[in-house]
Design an enzyme around this catalytic site. Structure first.
Site, PDB file in Angstrom:
ATOM      1  N   HIS A  79      -5.688   3.526  -1.854  1.00 59.04           N
ATOM      2  CA  HIS A  79      -7.031   3.856  -1.377  1.00 59.04           C
ATOM      3  C   HIS A  79      -7.372   5.252  -1.905  1.00 59.04           C
ATOM      4  O   HIS A  79      -6.720   6.227  -1.534  1.00 59.04           O
ATOM      5  CB  HIS A  79      -7.019   3.844   0.168  1.00 59.04           C
ATOM      6  CG  HIS A  79      -8.363   4.079   0.785  1.00 59.04           C
ATOM      7  ND1 HIS A  79      -8.584   3.977   2.136  1.00 59.04           N
ATOM      8  CD2 HIS A  79      -9.562   4.410   0.254  1.00 59.04           C
ATOM      9  CE1 HIS A  79      -9.852   4.237   2.409  1.00 59.04           C
ATOM     10  NE2 HIS A  79     -10.467   4.503   1.278  1.00 59.04           N
ATOM     11  N   ARG A 130      -7.201  12.846   0.046  1.00 59.20           N
ATOM     12  CA  ARG A 130      -6.143  13.385   0.914  1.00 59.20           C
ATOM     13  C   ARG A 130      -4.747  12.861   0.570  1.00 59.20           C
ATOM     14  O   ARG A 130      -3.754  13.437   0.945  1.00 59.20           O
ATOM     15  CB  ARG A 130      -6.460  13.114   2.379  1.00 59.20           C
ATOM     16  CG  ARG A 130      -6.246  11.685   2.797  1.00 59.20           C
ATOM     17  CD  ARG A 130      -6.217  11.590   4.300  1.00 59.20           C
ATOM     18  NE  ARG A 130      -7.559  11.598   4.826  1.00 59.20           N
ATOM     19  CZ  ARG A 130      -7.930  10.804   5.844  1.00 59.20           C
ATOM     20  NH1 ARG A 130      -7.062  10.021   6.420  1.00 59.20           N
ATOM     21  NH2 ARG A 130      -9.153  10.827   6.288  1.00 59.20           N
ATOM     22  N   GLU A 164      -8.642   0.255  -3.160  1.00 51.64           N
ATOM     23  CA  GLU A 164      -9.519   0.278  -1.984  1.00 51.64           C
ATOM     24  C   GLU A 164     -10.419   1.488  -2.139  1.00 51.64           C
ATOM     25  O   GLU A 164      -9.940   2.587  -2.437  1.00 51.64           O
ATOM     26  CB  GLU A 164      -8.703   0.433  -0.699  1.00 51.64           C
ATOM     27  CG  GLU A 164      -7.911  -0.776  -0.318  1.00 51.64           C
ATOM     28  CD  GLU A 164      -7.078  -0.497   0.924  1.00 51.64           C
ATOM     29  OE1 GLU A 164      -7.122   0.619   1.468  1.00 51.64           O
ATOM     30  OE2 GLU A 164      -6.362  -1.408   1.329  1.00 51.64           O
ATOM     31  N   ASN A 214       0.851  -1.193   0.000  1.00 54.00           N
ATOM     32  CA  ASN A 214       0.000   0.000   0.000  1.00 54.00           C
ATOM     33  C   ASN A 214       0.890   1.249   0.000  1.00 54.00           C
ATOM     34  O   ASN A 214       1.669   1.463   0.928  1.00 54.00           O
ATOM     35  CB  ASN A 214      -0.905  -0.041   1.240  1.00 54.00           C
ATOM     36  CG  ASN A 214      -1.856   1.141   1.286  1.00 54.00           C
ATOM     37  OD1 ASN A 214      -1.463   2.266   1.004  1.00 54.00           O
ATOM     38  ND2 ASN A 214      -3.089   0.900   1.660  1.00 54.00           N
ATOM     39  N   THR A 247      -8.405   3.686   8.144  1.00 58.57           N
ATOM     40  CA  THR A 247      -9.665   2.939   8.136  1.00 58.57           C
ATOM     41  C   THR A 247      -9.960   2.394   9.528  1.00 58.57           C
ATOM     42  O   THR A 247      -9.123   1.735  10.131  1.00 58.57           O
ATOM     43  CB  THR A 247      -9.566   1.771   7.122  1.00 58.57           C
ATOM     44  OG1 THR A 247      -9.019   2.278   5.916  1.00 58.57           O
ATOM     45  CG2 THR A 247     -10.927   1.168   6.851  1.00 58.57           C
ATOM     46  N   HIS A 259       0.909   6.190   1.698  1.00 58.03           N
ATOM     47  CA  HIS A 259       1.673   7.109   2.546  1.00 58.03           C
ATOM     48  C   HIS A 259       2.747   7.877   1.791  1.00 58.03           C
ATOM     49  O   HIS A 259       3.198   8.918   2.252  1.00 58.03           O
ATOM     50  CB  HIS A 259       2.259   6.366   3.752  1.00 58.03           C
ATOM     51  CG  HIS A 259       1.173   5.962   4.707  1.00 58.03           C
ATOM     52  ND1 HIS A 259       0.394   6.885   5.352  1.00 58.03           N
ATOM     53  CD2 HIS A 259       0.716   4.755   5.072  1.00 58.03           C
ATOM     54  CE1 HIS A 259      -0.498   6.254   6.092  1.00 58.03           C
ATOM     55  NE2 HIS A 259      -0.332   4.951   5.938  1.00 58.03           N
ATOM     56  N   GLU A 289     -10.743  -9.381   2.840  1.00 58.06           N
ATOM     57  CA  GLU A 289      -9.486  -9.017   3.490  1.00 58.06           C
ATOM     58  C   GLU A 289      -9.832  -8.899   4.969  1.00 58.06           C
ATOM     59  O   GLU A 289     -10.676  -8.090   5.356  1.00 58.06           O
ATOM     60  CB  GLU A 289      -8.950  -7.685   2.958  1.00 58.06           C
ATOM     61  CG  GLU A 289      -7.635  -7.304   3.656  1.00 58.06           C
ATOM     62  CD  GLU A 289      -7.101  -5.938   3.223  1.00 58.06           C
ATOM     63  OE1 GLU A 289      -7.304  -5.532   2.067  1.00 58.06           O
ATOM     64  OE2 GLU A 289      -6.494  -5.278   4.086  1.00 58.06           O
ATOM     65  N   HIS A 341      -3.823  -4.519   7.669  1.00 59.65           N
ATOM     66  CA  HIS A 341      -3.957  -3.386   8.600  1.00 59.65           C
ATOM     67  C   HIS A 341      -3.068  -3.582   9.830  1.00 59.65           C
ATOM     68  O   HIS A 341      -3.268  -4.516  10.605  1.00 59.65           O
ATOM     69  CB  HIS A 341      -5.401  -3.134   9.052  1.00 59.65           C
ATOM     70  CG  HIS A 341      -5.636  -1.663   9.258  1.00 59.65           C
ATOM     71  ND1 HIS A 341      -5.081  -0.963  10.294  1.00 59.65           N
ATOM     72  CD2 HIS A 341      -6.319  -0.742   8.529  1.00 59.65           C
ATOM     73  CE1 HIS A 341      -5.426   0.312  10.211  1.00 59.65           C
ATOM     74  NE2 HIS A 341      -6.170   0.473   9.130  1.00 59.65           N
ATOM     75  N   ARG A 365      -9.602   8.070  -1.557  1.00 56.59           N
ATOM     76  CA  ARG A 365     -10.591   8.549  -0.579  1.00 56.59           C
ATOM     77  C   ARG A 365     -11.445   9.673  -1.173  1.00 56.59           C
ATOM     78  O   ARG A 365     -11.004  10.386  -2.067  1.00 56.59           O
ATOM     79  CB  ARG A 365      -9.869   9.085   0.664  1.00 56.59           C
ATOM     80  CG  ARG A 365      -9.313   7.988   1.547  1.00 56.59           C
ATOM     81  CD  ARG A 365      -8.625   8.579   2.780  1.00 56.59           C
ATOM     82  NE  ARG A 365      -8.321   7.543   3.741  1.00 56.59           N
ATOM     83  CZ  ARG A 365      -9.150   7.136   4.694  1.00 56.59           C
ATOM     84  NH1 ARG A 365     -10.330   7.724   4.845  1.00 56.59           N
ATOM     85  NH2 ARG A 365      -8.805   6.174   5.518  1.00 56.59           N
TER      86      ARG A 365
HETATM   87  N1  PXP Z   1      -5.966  -2.772   4.300  1.00 61.93           N
HETATM   88  C1  PXP Z   1      -6.871  -1.773   4.390  1.00 61.93           C
HETATM   89  C2  PXP Z   1      -8.279  -2.074   4.050  1.00 61.93           C
HETATM   90  C3  PXP Z   1      -6.480  -0.490   4.801  1.00 61.93           C
HETATM   91  O1  PXP Z   1      -7.387   0.489   4.868  1.00 61.93           O
HETATM   92  C4  PXP Z   1      -5.126  -0.253   5.092  1.00 61.93           C
HETATM   93  C5  PXP Z   1      -4.685   1.106   5.512  1.00 61.93           C
HETATM   94  O2  PXP Z   1      -4.703   1.979   4.447  1.00 61.93           O
HETATM   95  C6  PXP Z   1      -4.224  -1.322   4.955  1.00 61.93           C
HETATM   96  C7  PXP Z   1      -4.675  -2.579   4.587  1.00 61.93           C
HETATM   97  C8  PXP Z   1      -2.755  -1.157   5.222  1.00 61.93           C
HETATM   98  O3  PXP Z   1      -2.594  -0.920   6.578  1.00 61.93           O
HETATM   99  P1  PXP Z   1      -1.175  -0.466   7.112  1.00 61.93           P
HETATM  100  O4  PXP Z   1      -0.866   0.849   6.451  1.00 61.93           O
HETATM  101  O5  PXP Z   1      -1.385  -0.342   8.592  1.00 61.93           O
HETATM  102  O6  PXP Z   1      -0.199  -1.524   6.734  1.00 61.93           O
END
Ligand code: PXP
Length: 236
Positions: free
Chosen positions: A42, A48, A69, A6, A100, A9, A150, A187, A44
């Site tokens: 993701h 953001r 996502e 992901n 999330t 960030h 997931e 997550h 949004r």
């Molecule tokens: N899965 C989902 C559905 C999420 O919303 C997120 C956070 O954006 C992640 C996985 C990844 O989580 P993390 O950034 O804590 O690894």
């Protein structure tokens, strides 16, 4: 066993200065070179971090599996049908949340996702749902036509009793497999807490963002991803 990285960030850092760098597209390429099996973003409602330009360019550049996502809204369904990621994971979205908060509560959801999902699936996308580890949610995920879940690992990653939480996740993962669903997890997963999860053979993919991007600050994206891939592959 796969890893979807992901890269939200990276875009968060860009947006902190409203610059055009660091580019999440570059991060995606580096992640793939580090051995990622997929890239997750993701989009949004408030844009953001990831925006439409990112998604469009990622669609052209990502060679592995692009996972979008998104919230189950008409706006997002339109974007997904246009861009055609390889898969869509439906997530809940609350304005102002830092990240999330929990899985999509299918049991108490007022909106019936059945039609929404069948429309998305018609655009040749796999569709999954981010849910808390709960048997009731699995039954609903099957009913509305999801192809995979997931499992939200947030509670697991915060748990004092890791063994108990691992058993709970394993039970849910097995039940989901029995129902014919693909099983992913994500997550809060990091380089240490992933280890007990790797024993749950039903989980075939991990979605990991924050821990990898944080490590990438010091060792670079390719290396940060490659270290996580090494841990995942080492378990098999
Ligand atoms: N899965 C989902 C559905 C999420 O919303 C997120 C956070 O954006 C992640 C996985 C990844 O989580 P993390 O950034 O804590 O690894």
């Amino acid at each position: 066993m796969g890893l979807s990285v992901n890269i939200d960030h990276v875009a968060t850092v860009r947006e902190a200065r409203k610059e055009n760098f660091p580019d999440p597209v570059y991060a995606a390429v580096e992640a793939e070179l580090g051995g990622a099996d997929g890239i997750t973003v993701h989009l949004r409602a408030d844009r953001r971090h990831i925006n439409e330009r990112d998604l469009t360019v990622l669609r052209q550049v990502v060679k592995t599996d692009l996972n979008l996502e998104m919230a189950a809204t008409a706006e997002m369904a339109g974007i997904a049908s246009d861009v055609k990621p390889d898969r869509v994971t439906l997530v809940p979205e609350a304005p102002g949340e830092v990240t999330t908060q929990g899985g999509l509560d299918l049991v108490n959801l007022k909106q019936d996702l059945k039609l929404f999902i069948s429309d998305l699936r018609r655009s040749t996308m796999r569709v999954g749902i981010f849910i808390d580890p709960d048997m009731g949610q699995i039954k609903e995920a099957v009913r509305v036509g999801a192809q995979y879940i997931e499992i939200n690992t947030n509670e697991y990653t915060k748990a004092r009793n890791v063994r108990e939480e691992t058993i709970r996740l394993a039970r849910v993962a097995k039940a989901a497999r029995r129902e014919g669903l693909g099983v992913h997890a994500g997550h809060g997963i990091d380089y240490k807490n992933i280890v007990p999860l790797l024993n749950i053979s039903e989980i075939t993919s991990y979605s990991i963002g924050f821990a990898i991007v944080a490590r990438a600050l010091f060792v670079g994206m390719r290396q940060a991803v490659s270290e996580m891939v090494g841990i995942i592959k080492g378990a098999r």
